[in-house]
Design an enzyme around this catalytic site. Structure first.
Site, short mmCIF file in Angstrom:
data_model
loop_
_atom_site.label_atom_id
_atom_site.label_comp_id
_atom_site.label_asym_id
_atom_site.label_seq_id
_atom_site.Cartn_x
_atom_site.Cartn_y
_atom_site.Cartn_z
N ARG A 60 0.80 -1.23 0.00
CA ARG A 60 0.00 0.00 0.00
C ARG A 60 0.83 1.28 0.00
O ARG A 60 0.54 2.21 -0.76
CB ARG A 60 -0.87 0.09 1.26
N THR A 61 1.80 1.33 0.89
CA THR A 61 2.54 2.59 1.02
C THR A 61 3.29 2.87 -0.28
O THR A 61 3.27 3.99 -0.80
CB THR A 61 3.50 2.54 2.23
N HIS A 96 5.72 5.98 11.32
CA HIS A 96 5.15 5.88 9.97
C HIS A 96 4.26 7.14 9.81
O HIS A 96 3.04 7.05 9.82
CB HIS A 96 4.33 4.60 9.88
N ARG A 111 11.59 3.71 2.92
CA ARG A 111 11.18 2.80 4.01
C ARG A 111 12.40 1.98 4.36
O ARG A 111 13.06 1.42 3.48
CB ARG A 111 10.03 1.93 3.54
N LYS A 137 27.80 -3.70 -2.37
CA LYS A 137 29.25 -3.62 -2.60
C LYS A 137 29.96 -2.90 -1.46
O LYS A 137 31.12 -2.53 -1.57
CB LYS A 137 29.53 -2.84 -3.90
C1 NCD Z 1 1.93 -0.94 8.08
C2 NCD Z 1 3.45 -0.84 8.16
O1 NCD Z 1 4.15 -1.12 7.21
O2 NCD Z 1 3.89 -0.43 9.22
N1 NCD Z 1 1.46 -1.12 6.79
C3 NCD Z 1 1.25 -0.03 6.00
O3 NCD Z 1 2.13 0.77 5.77
N2 NCD Z 1 0.00 0.18 5.57
C4 NCD Z 1 1.35 -1.88 9.05
C5 NCD Z 1 1.83 -3.30 9.07
O4 NCD Z 1 2.65 -3.73 8.26
O5 NCD Z 1 1.33 -4.01 9.95
#
Ligand code: NCD
Length: 397
Positions: free
Chosen positions: A93-94, A176, A143, A122
């Site tokens: 999703r993100t 997040h 991320r 490397k």
């Molecule tokens: C969440 C995450 O990655 O922290 N997912 C997301 O970004 N929608 C929640 C999760 O993975 O449980």
């Protein structure tokens, strides 16, 4: 005036030891003074006014996107910009919502999702990798499993000759912030006819110790007066002390519980989360507890308030029964889609095109009031005329 390059006065270790409000100020630099958003790194950087501003723009972008002309206008805004989507941890999703949000504004994206294909393998240092991204891209969405890497990336770029904004799309077990932005947007819409978020009781359940979404959301909820939070988690998986002390410092009422069902009827919103077992140590931490009790099932629906908003950042496992999806109180699929709109608004502010979008909206609305040709919404799919007027008034004032 604080400037981005003032970060150069500090080594990373010195910078990392600064209080968060000070490091946030340095990271935003001159953008802070002119009400911009440069990096998006943590929930603490947002105040209530900024949230409201993001959501007004979110609504405008949603509305404009509905017509071909509007969508084309938006797509031409940042056609000259490129984004790196650097996702060193799993994401559906993100990643997709940042990608589609960027598409809405015309930003072209490239990704690195498998770090074994990047030169980190490397032996290149993290800060060299980030600097390399900044040679080719105008935004870095990242991320990472390491908690402070988003801040470190922003600091390293501010120290360099080519800083670009970093947007934290999830930092380990810590934060997040963009998920929290879309969660608050979803809550706001859910409580629109019901007095807003202020004064509501939010029940958060699951692995709150390692769930970064619940941590960032709790901090943003602190911006809403009268909010109450119930943290419900199996013993040993409760919300960590740093968040609880943040809430105390901000005068937020909360309670901590190791039971779940007894709280569901008190909640105006229930925020379910899954076990974060990817963070397990080799001892199999998660398997030592039963999560069964921290699940919302179809048969529990009768216990919930009639307007309760059921939320989940997704992905889900057994903690949220798919039979609940058809209940009107289930908001998680909308929540997921809201991620695209709020991230588009955030990218628009970061890319400094908020004013252009507002101007387009004002022109549209002027035409609409003269000709009445623009459709007004009635429900979630269609805008209400009242909301449109309020949105505009808010902007023009
Ligand atoms: C969440 C995450 O990655 O922290 N997912 C997301 O970004 N929608 C929640 C999760 O993975 O449980």
């Amino acid at each position: 005036m604080t400037r981005l390059k003032d970060c150069r006065q500090y080594t990373w270790e010195e910078f990392d030891a600064l209080p968060l409000d000070k490091s946030n100020e340095l990271l935003q630099g001159e953008y802070k003074e002119r009400d911009g958003i440069y990096h998006t790194l943590n929930a603490e950087q947002f105040d209530r006014q900024t949230l409201d501003r993001i959501y007004v723009l979110t609504n405008i972008i949603r509305s404009i996107s509905k017509t071909k002309n509007g969508a084309t206008f938006l797509m031409n805004r940042l056609r000259h910009k490129r984004a790196m989507l650097y996702f060193a941890q799993a994401s559906t999703r993100t990643y997709l919502s940042f990608k589609t949000a960027a598409d809405i504004l015309g930003i072209r994206c490239t990704d690195v999702r498998d770090t074994s294909t990047s030169s980190e393998i490397k032996g290149e240092s993290f800060s060299d990798t980030i600097r390399t991204f900044s040679s080719y891209f105008d935004f870095i969405v990242m991320r990472h499993k390491e908690e402070s890497y988003a801040e470190q990336a922003a600091w390293a770029l501010n120290c360099s000759d080519r800083p670009v904004p970093v947007l934290n799309a999830g930092s380990g077990k810590d934060q997040h912030p963009t998920q929290a932005l879309l969660d608050i947007y979803t809550l706001r819409r859910s409580f629109e006819k019901n007095g807003g978020i202020e004064g509501k009781t939010i029940l958060m359940a699951g692995d709150l110790n390692r769930g970064r979404t619940a941590r960032s959301l709790s901090k943003l909820l602190a911006l809403f007066p009268g909010i109450k939070i119930i943290f419900s988690a199996p013993h040993g998986f409760g919300m960590r002390d740093d968040v609880l002390s943040y809430l105390r410092d901000h005068g937020v009422e909360y309670s901590v519980s190791d039971t779940f069902l007894e709280h569901v009827s008190d909640a105006d919103a229930i925020y379910m989360t899954r076990v974060q077992d990817e963070h397990d140590q080799s001892d199999g931490t998660s398997s030592k507890r039963s999560y069964e009790e921290f699940s919302l099932k179809e048969e529990h629906l009768k216990l919930l308030k009639k307007d309760c908003a059921i939320m989940h950042p997704l992905p889900r496992r057994d903690e949220l029964d798919p039979n609940i999806d058809k209940d009107p109180r289930a908001k998680y699929w909308r929540q997921e889609r809201n991620g695209m709109w709020t991230r588009a608004a955030l990218l628009a502010i970061t890319g400094d095109i908020e004013g252009q979008i507002q101007e387009y909206w004002r022109d549209l609305s002027r035409q609409a009031s003269h000709t009445g040709i623009i459709q007004v919404e009635k429900d979630d799919k269609n805008w209400k005329p009242m909301e449109r007027t309020l949105t505009l008034d808010h902007h023009l004032s």
